[in-house]
Design a protein around this motif. Structure first.
Motif, short mmCIF file in Angstrom:
data_model
loop_
_atom_site.label_atom_id
_atom_site.label_comp_id
_atom_site.label_asym_id
_atom_site.label_seq_id
_atom_site.Cartn_x
_atom_site.Cartn_y
_atom_site.Cartn_z
N ALA A 211 7.83 0.86 -5.87
CA ALA A 211 6.62 1.29 -6.61
C ALA A 211 5.85 2.37 -5.85
CB ALA A 211 5.74 0.09 -6.95
N GLU A 212 4.56 2.19 -5.61
CA GLU A 212 3.73 3.23 -4.97
C GLU A 212 4.19 3.54 -3.54
OE1 GLU A 212 2.44 1.02 -7.01
OE2 GLU A 212 1.22 2.18 -8.43
N LEU A 213 5.02 2.66 -2.95
CA LEU A 213 5.46 2.91 -1.56
C LEU A 213 6.85 3.56 -1.50
CD1 LEU A 213 4.09 -0.21 0.34
CD2 LEU A 213 3.09 2.05 0.08
N GLY B 284 -0.44 2.25 0.97
CA GLY B 284 -0.02 1.14 1.83
C GLY B 284 -1.04 0.00 1.80
N GLU B 285 -2.30 0.35 1.58
CA GLU B 285 -3.39 -0.65 1.57
C GLU B 285 -3.71 -1.12 0.15
OE1 GLU B 285 -5.44 -1.78 4.22
OE2 GLU B 285 -4.13 -0.82 5.70
N GLY B 286 -2.89 -0.74 -0.84
CA GLY B 286 -3.06 -1.34 -2.16
C GLY B 286 -3.43 -0.40 -3.30
N ALA B 287 -3.70 0.91 -3.02
CA ALA B 287 -4.07 1.81 -4.13
C ALA B 287 -2.88 1.96 -5.09
CB ALA B 287 -4.46 3.18 -3.57
N ILE B 288 -3.17 2.06 -6.39
CA ILE B 288 -2.09 2.18 -7.38
C ILE B 288 -2.26 3.44 -8.25
CG2 ILE B 288 -1.48 -0.28 -7.54
CD1 ILE B 288 -3.24 -0.35 -10.10
N LEU B 289 -1.13 3.88 -8.82
CA LEU B 289 -1.14 5.08 -9.67
C LEU B 289 -1.16 4.68 -11.14
CD1 LEU B 289 1.47 7.00 -7.53
CD2 LEU B 289 -0.79 7.92 -8.14
#
Ligand SMILES: Cc1cc2nc3c(=O)[nH]c(=O)nc-3n(C[C@H](O)[C@H](O)[C@H](O)COP(=O)(O)OP(=O)(O)OC[C@H]3O[C@@H](n4cnc5c(N)ncnc54)[C@H](O)[C@@H]3O)c2cc1C
Length: 496
Positions: free
Chosen positions: A261-263, A240-245
């Motif tokens: 995407a990540e969310l 939620g705070e911007g980390a990506i896979l």
């Protein structure tokens, strides 16, 4: 045998059991709150992300829509609307009691707006549970290190339980209760990689099953997408705070699988990671885009450092791991099971709120709301008539079998499942011998075996892919959303 008499026996002192105890005592009941380890135990104390409260009454329809969407056709909308409406009452009650939620709600995967409240950043569960324990009124007697070994039922009605003091079968305590609430949490320990603590061996479901309570949808196990190799979890809130896979070749892949995407909801993120691990060997979470990681997520930051990685300098290897059970002991919207005087609340129960995939941070919320609702119903119910209660024998498996149980589950009923390995796993699991339990660990191991068999059986029967349950041989979602029920005594039911 030592004997105890109580109005309400509550087994489990996580969020659901502790909040139920507060409520039952506030209604004038005498409550016995028991736990097999310490009061501060179970999954609750490890919860990082927080509690998803609707931000105000106008947000209830949108929170409900997010819950229904994540649950893939199996969410009971009537029950869920009732839970979300009650959530605001419980939020207000906690604030009046003096709990300190962090100022700003956070955004988490699957939620259409920020509504997840934290208490002391990523130590939300620990602070919530400590707060609840500080509020237990004098009407609650607590019993630590008391293992609930069996429920006592006569003529289809539960009259209490046999506990083992200090986990010792030679120190049984018969607790006569007007009503019994199981709040024993989840089953993650049946898998080799799990975020769940060691108490999560599925005892409450096994106990309820043996009294012929209906058990529902236990094949619906949620795998948390981002787990470290030691079971340490990296909260959704980090994404939620911007980390990506990133995959094994350093490519960001989630936008290819879902527009959020990540969310995206957990089931989509977990299955996408699973596919990328197969295709590229590894998957990493890059936490460098998260501003002020060290202070916002101290637990995450420190557990990564403990593993020898620096999240401020490099992406961290992660994989999905068993995290949460959507199914469980089937209850109505007041926590009543199919057996008279037996109630269930929290992760052990299946109310219909989580459907086939839980929305992030909806479980602490369910624990609070259903803890209070179940307490209200249990106190108001006709108490079980006094009957002599005695042990009818506790099944056990040699403790050494735990490793085999976990290994079988990891190989046959993990993120992606199919008929052949499920059948092989089921047959292998059946081969694990059951006798009379001589210790707490043996009783827990028999509970784990029973739960593992139930998960495998449910997964074989659910010939579709839905939410967290992915069948490579049945990749489509059936047009009929069905619950899968298991009940001892029915033809073909598992024994154990
Ligand atoms: C690492 C982690 C992070 C999570 N993060 C979040 C989050 O941010 N937000 C969210 O909403 N959810 C989160 N969850 C899920 C959530 O924490 C759990 O679903 C919830 O806390 C379950 O609460 P509970 O009261 O039902 O059970 P638990 O908290 O698991 O408590 C179970 C209790 O039962 C006792 N017990 C078990 N068996 C017996 C027995 N035989 N006899 C006596 N006592 C017994 C245990 O000792 C314990 O006291 C997380 C889970 C984990 C593991």
């Amino acid at each position: 045998m030592e004997e105890l008499f109580t109005d309400i026996l509550i087994i489990g002192s996580g969020v659901a059991g502790s909040y139920a105890a507060m409520h039952a005592a506030s209604l004038g009941a005498e409550v016995s709150l028991v736990t097999k380890t310490k009061l501060l135990s179970g999954a609750t104390r490890w919860a990082q992300g927080g509690i998803a409260f609707p931000s105000d009454p106008n947000d209830i329809p949108s929170h409900l829509m997010d819950t229904v969407k994540a649950g893939r056709g199996l969410v009971d909308e009537r029950v869920s609307a009732a839970i979300l409406t009650d959530a605001l009452t419980q939020w207000k009650h906690l604030v009046e009691l003096g709990i300190n939620f962090d100022a700003l709600p956070a955004l988490e995967g699957g939620h259409s707006k920020p509504r997840v409240l934290h208490i002391h950043g990523d130590e939300s569960g620990l602070h919530l549970l400590t707060f609840l324990h500080s509020q237990l009124p004098p009407g609650v007697s607590t019993f630590e290190n008391h293992f609930a070994a069996e429920l006592c039922s006569v003529d289809g009605q539960v009259h209490g339980a046999i506990l083992w003091k200090n986990g010792d079968p030679d120190k049984p305590v018969a607790v006569h209760a007007g009503a019994t609430i199981i709040a024993t949490g989840g089953i993650g320990q049946i898998y080799s990689l799990t975020t769940n603590p060691e108490e999560s061996t599925g005892d409450g479901i096994a106990l309820a099953y043996r009294t012929r309570a209906k058990i529902r949808d236990v094949e619906l196990v949620q795998f948390h997408p981002t787990v470290l190799s030691n079971g340490g979890l990296i909260s959704e809130a980090c994404r939620g705070e911007g980390a990506i896979l990133l995959n094994g070749i350093g490519e960001r892949f989630m936008p290819r699988y879902d527009q959020a995407a990540e969310l995206a909801p957990r089931d989509i993120v977990s299955s996408s990671i699973h596919s990328e691990i197969i295709a590229t060997g590894k998957v990493f979470l890059d936490l460098r885009p998260v501003e002020d990681l060290k202070h916002k997520f101290p637990t995450v930051y420190n557990s990564i450092l403990d593993l020898g990685f620096d999240p401020l300098k490099e992406p961290i290897p992660i994989q999905p791991a068993a995290h949460f059970l959507m199914g469980g002991v089937s209850t109505d919207e007041h926590g009543a099971t199919s057996v008279a005087n037996l109630f269930a609340a929290g992760e052990v129960a299946s109310t219909g709120f989580h459907g086939a995939n839980r929305l992030a941070s909806n479980s602490l919320l369910e624990g609070l709301v259903m803890g209070s609702r179940t307490a209200g119903k249990a106190v108001a119910s006709e108490p079980a008539a006094k009957r002599r209660i005695e042990s009818s024998g506790v099944p056990g498996c040699a403790a050494g079998h735990q490793r085999a149980i976990r290994h079988i589950m990891a190989n046959s009923a993990s993120v992606v499942r199919e008929e052949k390995s499920l059948t092989e796993g089921y047959n292998e699991m059946l081969g694990i011998e059951v006798s009379q339990a001589q210790s707490l660990t043996e009783a827990e191991t028999a509970n784990m075996r029973l739960l593992a068999l139930m998960v495998l059986k449910g997964a074989l029967e659910r010939r579709e892919s839905r939410g967290s349950h992915l069948r490579s041989d049945f990749p489509h979602t059936s047009p009929d959303a069905k619950h899968i029920e298991q009940q001892a005594g029915n033809p073909g039911a598992i024994r154990g």
